[in-house]
Design an enzyme around this catalytic site. Structure first.
Site, PDB file in Angstrom:
ATOM      1  N   TRP A  82      10.742  22.242   5.006  1.00  0.00           N
ATOM      2  CA  TRP A  82      11.547  21.552   6.075  1.00  0.00           C
ATOM      3  C   TRP A  82      10.696  20.430   6.961  1.00  0.00           C
ATOM      4  O   TRP A  82       9.617  21.277   7.567  1.00  0.00           O
ATOM      5  CB  TRP A  82      12.460  22.482   6.698  1.00  0.00           C
ATOM      6  CG  TRP A  82      13.416  23.110   5.859  1.00  0.00           C
ATOM      7  CD1 TRP A  82      13.706  23.038   4.622  1.00  0.00           C
ATOM      8  CD2 TRP A  82      14.615  23.782   6.268  1.00  0.00           C
ATOM      9  NE1 TRP A  82      14.794  23.936   4.187  1.00  0.00           N
ATOM     10  CE2 TRP A  82      15.379  24.318   5.408  1.00  0.00           C
ATOM     11  CE3 TRP A  82      15.194  23.908   7.654  1.00  0.00           C
ATOM     12  CZ2 TRP A  82      16.459  25.031   5.424  1.00  0.00           C
ATOM     13  CZ3 TRP A  82      16.270  24.819   7.828  1.00  0.00           C
ATOM     14  CH2 TRP A  82      16.775  25.413   6.901  1.00  0.00           C
ATOM     15  N   ASN A 180      19.366  19.442   4.415  1.00  0.00           N
ATOM     16  CA  ASN A 180      19.874  20.839   4.335  1.00  0.00           C
ATOM     17  C   ASN A 180      21.250  21.226   4.831  1.00  0.00           C
ATOM     18  O   ASN A 180      21.592  20.971   6.091  1.00  0.00           O
ATOM     19  CB  ASN A 180      19.008  21.930   5.099  1.00  0.00           C
ATOM     20  CG  ASN A 180      19.420  23.075   4.738  1.00  0.00           C
ATOM     21  OD1 ASN A 180      19.506  23.738   3.626  1.00  0.00           O
ATOM     22  ND2 ASN A 180      19.817  24.023   5.830  1.00  0.00           N
ATOM     23  N   GLU A 181      21.916  21.370   3.732  1.00  0.00           N
ATOM     24  CA  GLU A 181      23.592  21.870   4.304  1.00  0.00           C
ATOM     25  C   GLU A 181      24.162  21.303   5.273  1.00  0.00           C
ATOM     26  O   GLU A 181      24.652  21.479   6.341  1.00  0.00           O
ATOM     27  CB  GLU A 181      23.601  23.264   4.620  1.00  0.00           C
ATOM     28  CG  GLU A 181      22.728  24.395   3.547  1.00  0.00           C
ATOM     29  CD  GLU A 181      22.851  25.631   4.038  1.00  0.00           C
ATOM     30  OE1 GLU A 181      23.360  26.196   5.062  1.00  0.00           O
ATOM     31  OE2 GLU A 181      22.435  26.667   3.105  1.00  0.00           O
ATOM     32  N   TRP A 209      30.434  24.943  10.628  1.00  0.00           N
ATOM     33  CA  TRP A 209      30.073  26.291  11.373  1.00  0.00           C
ATOM     34  C   TRP A 209      29.043  26.078  12.236  1.00  0.00           C
ATOM     35  O   TRP A 209      28.774  26.496  13.346  1.00  0.00           O
ATOM     36  CB  TRP A 209      29.507  27.465  10.483  1.00  0.00           C
ATOM     37  CG  TRP A 209      28.040  27.128   9.917  1.00  0.00           C
ATOM     38  CD1 TRP A 209      26.812  27.188  10.374  1.00  0.00           C
ATOM     39  CD2 TRP A 209      27.992  26.520   8.651  1.00  0.00           C
ATOM     40  NE1 TRP A 209      26.042  26.843   9.616  1.00  0.00           N
ATOM     41  CE2 TRP A 209      26.418  26.420   8.471  1.00  0.00           C
ATOM     42  CE3 TRP A 209      28.677  26.085   7.556  1.00  0.00           C
ATOM     43  CZ2 TRP A 209      25.991  25.883   7.278  1.00  0.00           C
ATOM     44  CZ3 TRP A 209      28.032  25.343   6.462  1.00  0.00           C
ATOM     45  CH2 TRP A 209      26.790  25.326   6.427  1.00  0.00           C
ATOM     46  N   TRP A 244      25.363  23.717   0.706  1.00  0.00           N
ATOM     47  CA  TRP A 244      25.437  25.082   1.231  1.00  0.00           C
ATOM     48  C   TRP A 244      26.136  25.938   0.361  1.00  0.00           C
ATOM     49  O   TRP A 244      26.194  27.070   0.424  1.00  0.00           O
ATOM     50  CB  TRP A 244      26.304  25.056   2.767  1.00  0.00           C
ATOM     51  CG  TRP A 244      27.515  25.740   2.770  1.00  0.00           C
ATOM     52  CD1 TRP A 244      27.771  27.099   3.552  1.00  0.00           C
ATOM     53  CD2 TRP A 244      28.746  25.303   2.527  1.00  0.00           C
ATOM     54  NE1 TRP A 244      29.161  27.042   3.642  1.00  0.00           N
ATOM     55  CE2 TRP A 244      29.664  26.270   2.614  1.00  0.00           C
ATOM     56  CE3 TRP A 244      29.154  24.363   1.740  1.00  0.00           C
ATOM     57  CZ2 TRP A 244      31.339  25.945   2.655  1.00  0.00           C
ATOM     58  CZ3 TRP A 244      30.495  23.892   1.706  1.00  0.00           C
ATOM     59  CH2 TRP A 244      31.618  24.973   1.875  1.00  0.00           C
ATOM     60  N   TYR A 283      24.627  32.750  -1.078  1.00  0.00           N
ATOM     61  CA  TYR A 283      24.246  34.193  -0.482  1.00  0.00           C
ATOM     62  C   TYR A 283      25.579  34.810  -0.670  1.00  0.00           C
ATOM     63  O   TYR A 283      26.639  34.446  -0.421  1.00  0.00           O
ATOM     64  CB  TYR A 283      24.038  33.985   0.984  1.00  0.00           C
ATOM     65  CG  TYR A 283      22.628  33.117   1.222  1.00  0.00           C
ATOM     66  CD1 TYR A 283      21.367  34.069   0.904  1.00  0.00           C
ATOM     67  CD2 TYR A 283      22.762  31.936   1.555  1.00  0.00           C
ATOM     68  CE1 TYR A 283      20.249  33.181   1.171  1.00  0.00           C
ATOM     69  CE2 TYR A 283      21.529  31.199   1.835  1.00  0.00           C
ATOM     70  CZ  TYR A 283      20.183  31.815   1.578  1.00  0.00           C
ATOM     71  OH  TYR A 283      19.358  31.197   1.950  1.00  0.00           O
ATOM     72  N   GLU A 312      18.434  28.059  -2.684  1.00  0.00           N
ATOM     73  CA  GLU A 312      18.289  29.186  -1.741  1.00  0.00           C
ATOM     74  C   GLU A 312      19.087  30.212  -2.319  1.00  0.00           C
ATOM     75  O   GLU A 312      20.258  30.102  -2.679  1.00  0.00           O
ATOM     76  CB  GLU A 312      18.742  28.950  -0.350  1.00  0.00           C
ATOM     77  CG  GLU A 312      17.987  27.796   0.289  1.00  0.00           C
ATOM     78  CD  GLU A 312      18.591  27.537   1.942  1.00  0.00           C
ATOM     79  OE1 GLU A 312      19.267  28.457   2.255  1.00  0.00           O
ATOM     80  OE2 GLU A 312      18.414  26.694   2.425  1.00  0.00           O
ATOM     81  N   TRP A 341      14.496  32.595  -0.429  1.00  0.00           N
ATOM     82  CA  TRP A 341      14.800  32.569   1.022  1.00  0.00           C
ATOM     83  C   TRP A 341      14.214  33.693   1.695  1.00  0.00           C
ATOM     84  O   TRP A 341      14.782  34.813   1.387  1.00  0.00           O
ATOM     85  CB  TRP A 341      16.165  32.368   1.625  1.00  0.00           C
ATOM     86  CG  TRP A 341      16.403  32.051   2.892  1.00  0.00           C
ATOM     87  CD1 TRP A 341      16.561  32.871   3.840  1.00  0.00           C
ATOM     88  CD2 TRP A 341      15.703  30.517   3.515  1.00  0.00           C
ATOM     89  NE1 TRP A 341      16.548  32.223   4.945  1.00  0.00           N
ATOM     90  CE2 TRP A 341      15.994  30.841   4.904  1.00  0.00           C
ATOM     91  CE3 TRP A 341      15.729  29.569   3.034  1.00  0.00           C
ATOM     92  CZ2 TRP A 341      16.078  29.899   5.747  1.00  0.00           C
ATOM     93  CZ3 TRP A 341      15.744  28.423   4.003  1.00  0.00           C
ATOM     94  CH2 TRP A 341      15.644  28.541   5.366  1.00  0.00           C
TER      95      TRP A 341
END
Ligand SMILES: *[C@@H]1O[C@H](CO)[C@@H](O)[C@H](O)[C@H]1NC(C)=O
Length: 379
Positions: A82, A180-181, A209, A244, A283, A312, A341
């Site tokens: 990143w 990212n996301e 979120w 994500w 996840y 990830e 991750w």
């Protein structure tokens, strides 16, 4: 004499063959004629937001090199790292929020090239991820780039294009991940007659979120303009944006692919600003993968026409799968890569470095051209 000339000639040819870039061919990556599986990890950061620019790499490089060496020793071939995150030290902004360069001290390019040179030494492809949408922003700069196109254009002209120009021929440059996301900051439940900008399907998904701040239109334009600038500067570049969750990365599964060529072009109007591979994160929450997870589907279930990397994942949020089983799943089910991750292993929800390396080591000798492909590539 003739034999020596021939031998030298063959060595030159062999070197040229090894120097080939990673490319997209259909739904796979290929390099030097072989299908390749990207096996590695996220080196998301050493010091979050303070790794590259204004000489910071000087103080991080021992740590960065430690992980390059470990990944190499354990047979990994790629790392996602990143860079700007939300733009605190890089890029550099003037007092009106316009970008004046990659950093204030003018050392960014040399720092990043030094990292790429070390990565080449360890045979590791680096995938820089520019921005982060997964954490609530503390600073206004990134917000302004997303919402003000003249500021975004200043970033493209003063920072992104010079950066791409400087590194496009580096053998260790793998490809680019624009953000990212971005779903962390997307406004869910926006009605639009244009399916690309309609986020009603994300209601109660968890999207937003990190502060539901931007429309799909703004975020997709943000990706489209930067991807276009990179592709114009380096037509062979590999390009993604890490979602994500696969739920907004596919038109199957009763959902919508916001990352499609059509949606990116519709949002930003720049023809070359599309992705040439997809990447998504997965996840388990409460011990379960959701119904969109790549660990619950094979690649064909998503109906995608480009390679798809599980960019990830980890064992600690892996629904009980061992990390070697997760890698094996990705390899056997049509995915083009898998990144753990995360290597620095700080913060919550991460596997230990040792466990990630155990997974990579398990993958090290794989070379099934009818499944995931070759892992042990040579740069
Ligand atoms: C993928 O999984 C589906 C079921 O979800 C199955 O019907 C299909 O044959 C599988 N495809 C491949 C290529 O394994």
């Amino acid at each position: 004499m003739g034999l020596v000339v021939l031998a030298v000639g063959l060595m030159v040819l062999a070197n040229i063959a090894n120097a080939g870039r990673l490319q997209v061919q259909g739904t796979n990556f290929v390099k030097d004629g072989k299908r390749v599986f990207l096996s590695g990890g996220n080196q998301a950061w050493i010091a979050y937001g303070y790794d590259f620019g204004d000489n910071n790499y000087e103080y991080r490089k021992t740590e960065f090199e430690k992980y390059l060496k470990l990944v190499n020793e354990n047979g990994g071939n790629s790392i996602r790292v990143w860079i700007h995150i939300e733009g605190v030290i890089s890029p550099h902004f003037d007092s009106n929020g316009y970008v004046t360069g990659l950093d204030g001290k003018g050392t960014f390019i040399a720092e990043f090239k030094e990292y790429l040179a070390r990565a080449q030494h360890y045979n590791i492809l680096i995938f820089p991820c520019l921005w982060n949408g997964a954490l609530k922003q503390q600073h206004k700069h990134l917000a302004e780039l997303i919402q003000d196109t003249s500021k975004l254009q200043s970033y493209i002209d003063k920072a992104l294009i010079p950066w791409v120009q400087a590194v496009k021929d580096e053998p260790a440059l793998g490809g680019w991940d624009i953000m990212n996301e971005f779903e962390g900051e997307i406004i869910p439940n926006t009605h639009s007659n244009e399916p690309c900008f309609d986020t009603t399907f994300l209601l109660n998904s968890g999207a937003g979120w990190a502060g539901a701040t931007y429309s799909a239109h703004e975020l997709l334009r943000f990706v489209n303009w930067q991807a276009d600038a990179i592709m114009r500067t380096d037509p062979e570049a590999l390009m993604t944006a890490g979602s994500w969750n696969a739920r907004d990365n596919t038109d199957r599964l009763n959902t919508h692919n916001l990352y499609s060529d059509n949606c990116l072009r519709k949002a930003g109007g720049r023809q070359r600003g599309i992705l040439n591979f997809y990447s998504s994160h997965s996840y388990a929450w409460g011990g379960k993968y959701d119904e969109y997870s790549p660990f619950k589907h094979n690649f064909s279930d998503y109906g995608l026409t480009k390679p798809f990397v599980i960019a990830e994942f980890n064992q600690v949020s892996g629904e009980g799968m061992d990390i070697t089983e997760q890698f094996q799943w990705a390899y056997d089910n049509g995915y083009a890569g898998a990144w753990t991750w995360h290597l620095h292993a700080d913060g919550s929800n991460t596997d230990s470095t040792a466990n990630q390396l155990r997974g990579m080591k398990y993958m090290k000798d794989k070379n099934d051209q009818s499944k995931g492909g070759l892992v042990a590539i040579t740069l």
